[in-house]
Design a protein around this motif. Structure first.
Motif, PDB file in Angstrom:
ATOM      1  N   ARG A  26       0.825  -1.213   0.000  1.00 25.70           N
ATOM      2  CA  ARG A  26       0.000   0.000   0.000  1.00 25.70           C
ATOM      3  C   ARG A  26       0.856   1.258   0.000  1.00 25.70           C
ATOM      4  NH1 ARG A  26      -4.421  -1.894   4.601  1.00 25.70           N
ATOM      5  NH2 ARG A  26      -5.702  -3.200   3.224  1.00 25.70           N
ATOM      6  N   GLN A  27       1.938   1.243   0.782  1.00 29.81           N
ATOM      7  CA  GLN A  27       2.782   2.434   0.850  1.00 29.81           C
ATOM      8  C   GLN A  27       3.561   2.642  -0.448  1.00 29.81           C
ATOM      9  OE1 GLN A  27       4.924   3.397   4.362  1.00 29.81           O
ATOM     10  NE2 GLN A  27       3.441   2.473   5.745  1.00 29.81           N
ATOM     11  N   VAL A  28       3.935   1.547  -1.112  1.00 28.49           N
ATOM     12  CA  VAL A  28       4.576   1.683  -2.418  1.00 28.49           C
ATOM     13  C   VAL A  28       3.607   2.325  -3.411  1.00 28.49           C
ATOM     14  CG1 VAL A  28       5.448   0.396  -4.414  1.00 28.49           C
ATOM     15  CG2 VAL A  28       6.267  -0.164  -2.122  1.00 28.49           C
ATOM     16  N   PRO A  61      13.134   1.752  -6.678  1.00 26.95           N
ATOM     17  CA  PRO A  61      13.387   2.927  -5.828  1.00 26.95           C
ATOM     18  C   PRO A  61      12.214   3.277  -4.922  1.00 26.95           C
ATOM     19  CG  PRO A  61      13.067   3.597  -8.123  1.00 26.95           C
ATOM     20  CD  PRO A  61      13.179   2.102  -8.116  1.00 26.95           C
ATOM     21  N   LEU A  62      10.988   2.904  -5.329  1.00 29.44           N
ATOM     22  CA  LEU A  62       9.832   3.174  -4.482  1.00 29.44           C
ATOM     23  C   LEU A  62       9.866   2.317  -3.226  1.00 29.44           C
ATOM     24  CD1 LEU A  62       7.049   3.328  -7.222  1.00 29.44           C
ATOM     25  CD2 LEU A  62       8.106   5.264  -6.054  1.00 29.44           C
ATOM     26  N   VAL A  63      10.222   1.041  -3.371  1.00 32.30           N
ATOM     27  CA  VAL A  63      10.338   0.166  -2.212  1.00 32.30           C
ATOM     28  C   VAL A  63      11.431   0.681  -1.283  1.00 32.30           C
ATOM     29  CG1 VAL A  63      10.854  -2.176  -1.432  1.00 32.30           C
ATOM     30  CG2 VAL A  63       9.513  -1.831  -3.513  1.00 32.30           C
ATOM     31  N   ALA A  64      12.563   1.084  -1.886  1.00 28.99           N
ATOM     32  CA  ALA A  64      13.666   1.614  -1.080  1.00 28.99           C
ATOM     33  C   ALA A  64      13.251   2.864  -0.325  1.00 28.99           C
ATOM     34  CB  ALA A  64      14.877   1.908  -1.976  1.00 28.99           C
ATOM     35  N   PHE A  82      18.005  -5.902  -4.685  1.00 31.60           N
ATOM     36  CA  PHE A  82      17.438  -5.684  -6.009  1.00 31.60           C
ATOM     37  C   PHE A  82      18.502  -5.422  -7.069  1.00 31.60           C
ATOM     38  CE2 PHE A  82      13.241  -3.919  -4.111  1.00 31.60           C
ATOM     39  CZ  PHE A  82      12.856  -5.210  -3.794  1.00 31.60           C
ATOM     40  N   ALA A  83      19.783  -5.454  -6.688  1.00 30.02           N
ATOM     41  CA  ALA A  83      20.846  -5.206  -7.662  1.00 30.02           C
ATOM     42  C   ALA A  83      21.882  -6.291  -7.536  1.00 30.02           C
ATOM     43  CB  ALA A  83      21.479  -3.833  -7.430  1.00 30.02           C
ATOM     44  N   ASN A  84      22.406  -6.726  -8.653  1.00 30.06           N
ATOM     45  CA  ASN A  84      23.465  -7.736  -8.670  1.00 30.06           C
ATOM     46  C   ASN A  84      24.804  -7.036  -8.655  1.00 30.06           C
ATOM     47  OD1 ASN A  84      25.339  -9.720  -9.226  1.00 30.06           O
ATOM     48  ND2 ASN A  84      24.003 -10.819 -10.656  1.00 30.06           N
ATOM     49  N   PRO A  85      25.592  -7.126  -7.571  1.00 30.31           N
ATOM     50  CA  PRO A  85      26.847  -6.397  -7.499  1.00 30.31           C
ATOM     51  C   PRO A  85      27.839  -6.803  -8.563  1.00 30.31           C
ATOM     52  CG  PRO A  85      26.684  -8.026  -5.723  1.00 30.31           C
ATOM     53  CD  PRO A  85      25.352  -7.975  -6.393  1.00 30.31           C
ATOM     54  N   SER A 125      13.586  11.857  -2.226  1.00 32.78           N
ATOM     55  CA  SER A 125      14.027  10.630  -1.578  1.00 32.78           C
ATOM     56  C   SER A 125      14.914  10.917  -0.383  1.00 32.78           C
ATOM     57  CB  SER A 125      14.790   9.755  -2.579  1.00 32.78           C
ATOM     58  OG  SER A 125      15.326   8.616  -1.931  1.00 32.78           O
ATOM     59  N   VAL A 126      14.560  10.331   0.759  1.00 31.62           N
ATOM     60  CA  VAL A 126      15.454  10.425   1.915  1.00 31.62           C
ATOM     61  C   VAL A 126      16.626   9.476   1.749  1.00 31.62           C
ATOM     62  CG1 VAL A 126      13.572  11.062   3.461  1.00 31.62           C
ATOM     63  CG2 VAL A 126      14.215   8.658   3.258  1.00 31.62           C
ATOM     64  N   ALA A 127      16.537   8.573   0.734  1.00 28.42           N
ATOM     65  CA  ALA A 127      17.610   7.617   0.486  1.00 28.42           C
ATOM     66  C   ALA A 127      18.630   8.140  -0.521  1.00 28.42           C
ATOM     67  CB  ALA A 127      17.022   6.301  -0.030  1.00 28.42           C
TER      68      ALA A 127
END
Length: 446
Positions: A26-28, A61-64, A82-85, A125-127
């Motif tokens: 819901r927040q996403v 980025p929305l989930v983050a 969510f990212a492959n280093p 974004s605070v991130a």
């Protein structure tokens, strides 16, 4: 969508946040609406992410951001699994050439009517990753010029003077008029200067001038309510300040980012940015210290840290008492600004009458250096707090003073305050004074 092993990183952060799967979905969706993106995620979507399915690029980025706001600290898509280093592209905050090209893309998008809606919908974004001073200072990596033009100090002076004129227009009329001009000037004049050849001293001075123009353009975007766009301008300004070695502008931009965060209610992020600006400040003049400490106090008050807020506001008061110069604060920090910060600290610590008293002092101390836009914003703020105290007649008088000048200022933040006035007056429609004020506001905003 690619399949992976169960996403333990996301599961751990979800537990830390205290959200369940339905609440996260819901927040996403709510955050996506804020960014102008249509999503319809539900509990099954989150369950799939936890099982290892990587969500669409638009959702990551929305989930983050949802978790970052919930936890009060930056959370990146990579931290969420969510990212492959091994395949992710390296991101270097120190490449001057990359910074210039990204700035050019940003301002061209800002000017392009076909793309403006997309970048304007960008999410605050605070991130957001903020480059630290040691990581970016003095980096002057080569950039392909392709220009025969060679810049000199006269070009730097032209950029600085044009920035001053744009700032004056912003102060007088609001960002909605001035920002398009700032973006056009940056794209058509400043960007070619940044790619041009010239002595290293001149190039550093041009980077510094461009850095402050980025800050000003970001400040104007905040005034329009385009907070995601503003954040992008601010980060480019930080990188250019580092490339030029301009420590003072770097700290000033950090403080501006804290102002943006605190106005949006992100107290913890605002405090982090304000504290970083104070810690990085290379100049310990009393007025500069007051300039930084006042913003620290406001941020900590919104964060809920009463002790830190009171300590910082006392430091700002003591520093301003010792100040005897307006240098090195980009316009200075004066007694009226201090009174405003005292008002914010009082309000943040629960003293509403004291906050109104300090705002009255602010208005008595204002001078020609204070903008008309801030007079309207702070006047509306005082009216809201007077109403909160139950002083309806006084609140209406304060709002009428705001409406006297409202037609001449084109500011998203002032528009927001006037719209809020209408909502707050709703329960008082039976009162003649409130009804007259509401009718006047509707006529002006029709």
């Amino acid at each position: 969508m690619a399949r992976r092993a169960p996403n333990t990183a996301l599961a751990r952060l979800l537990v830390e946040s205290g959200l369940n799967e339905t609440q996260l979905a819901r927040q996403v969706n709510r955050l996506a609406h804020e960014a102008g993106v249509a999503t319809r995620y539900g509990q099954p979507s989150v369950s799939q992410w936890l099982s290892g399915t990587v969500p669409r690029a638009v959702a990551r980025p929305l989930v983050a951001e949802v978790l970052a706001r919930r936890l009060g600290r930056p959370v990146t898509p990579a931290e969420l699994g969510f990212a492959n280093p091994r395949t992710a592209l390296p991101v270097s905050p120190t490449s001057y050439g990359r910074t210039v090209e990204e700035l050019v893309d940003l301002v061209r998008s800002d000017m392009d009517p076909s793309r403006r809606g997309v970048i304007s919908a960008g999410l605050y974004s605070v991130a957001q990753t903020i480059p630290g001073w040691p990581d970016i200072v003095g980096r002057m990596e080569s950039v392909q010029t392709g220009y025969a033009h060679r810049i000199g100090m006269a070009d730097v002076q032209a950029v600085s003077e044009m920035t001053e004129r744009l700032s004056e227009l912003d102060d007088r009329f609001g960002g909605q008029h001035a920002r398009p001009m700032a973006a056009a000037f940056m794209a058509n004049t400043v960007a070619p200067f940044l790619r041009a050849d010239g002595p290293e001293e001149v190039r550093r001075a041009m980077l510094s001038a461009a850095s402050f123009l980025c800050y000003l353009t970001g400040w104007m975007a905040v005034d329009e309510g385009l907070n995601g766009l503003a954040q992008r301008y601010y980060v480019k300004g930080l990188e250019l300040a580092g490339a030029s070695g301009d420590h003072l502008t770097y700290c000033h931009i950090l403080r501006g980012m804290s102002v943006q965060a605190v106005d949006l209610g992100h107290g913890r992020s605002a405090a982090r940015l304000a504290d970083a600006a104070a810690a990085a400040s290379p100049i310990a003049t009393p007025r500069m210290r007051a300039f930084l400490a006042g913003q620290q106090a406001h941020s900590h008050a919104v964060e809920g840290d009463r002790r830190a807020a009171l300590r910082n506001i006392a430091e700002a008061e003591a520093a301003l008492d010792r100040a005897d110069s307006q240098l090195n604060t980009f316009g200075g920090y004066n007694a009226s600004t201090l009174a405003y910060h005292v008002a914010q600290v009082r309000y943040g610590t629960g003293d509403v009458p004291g906050s109104v008293q300090s705002l009255r002092l602010h208005f008595r101390l204002r001078d020609s250096t204070d903008s008309r836009r801030s007079r309207l914003r702070f006047g509306a703020m005082m009216a809201e707090r007077q109403l909160e105290m139950g002083h309806l007649e006084a609140a209406c008088a304060s709002w009428h003073r705001v409406l006297d000048e409202y037609p001449d200022v084109h500011s998203g933040r002032v528009d927001e305050r006037v719209a809020r006035m209408g909502r707050l007056l709703g329960p008082f429609r039976s009162n003649r004074t409130a009804r007259a004020l509401g009718d006047r506001a509707r006529e002006l905003t029709a």
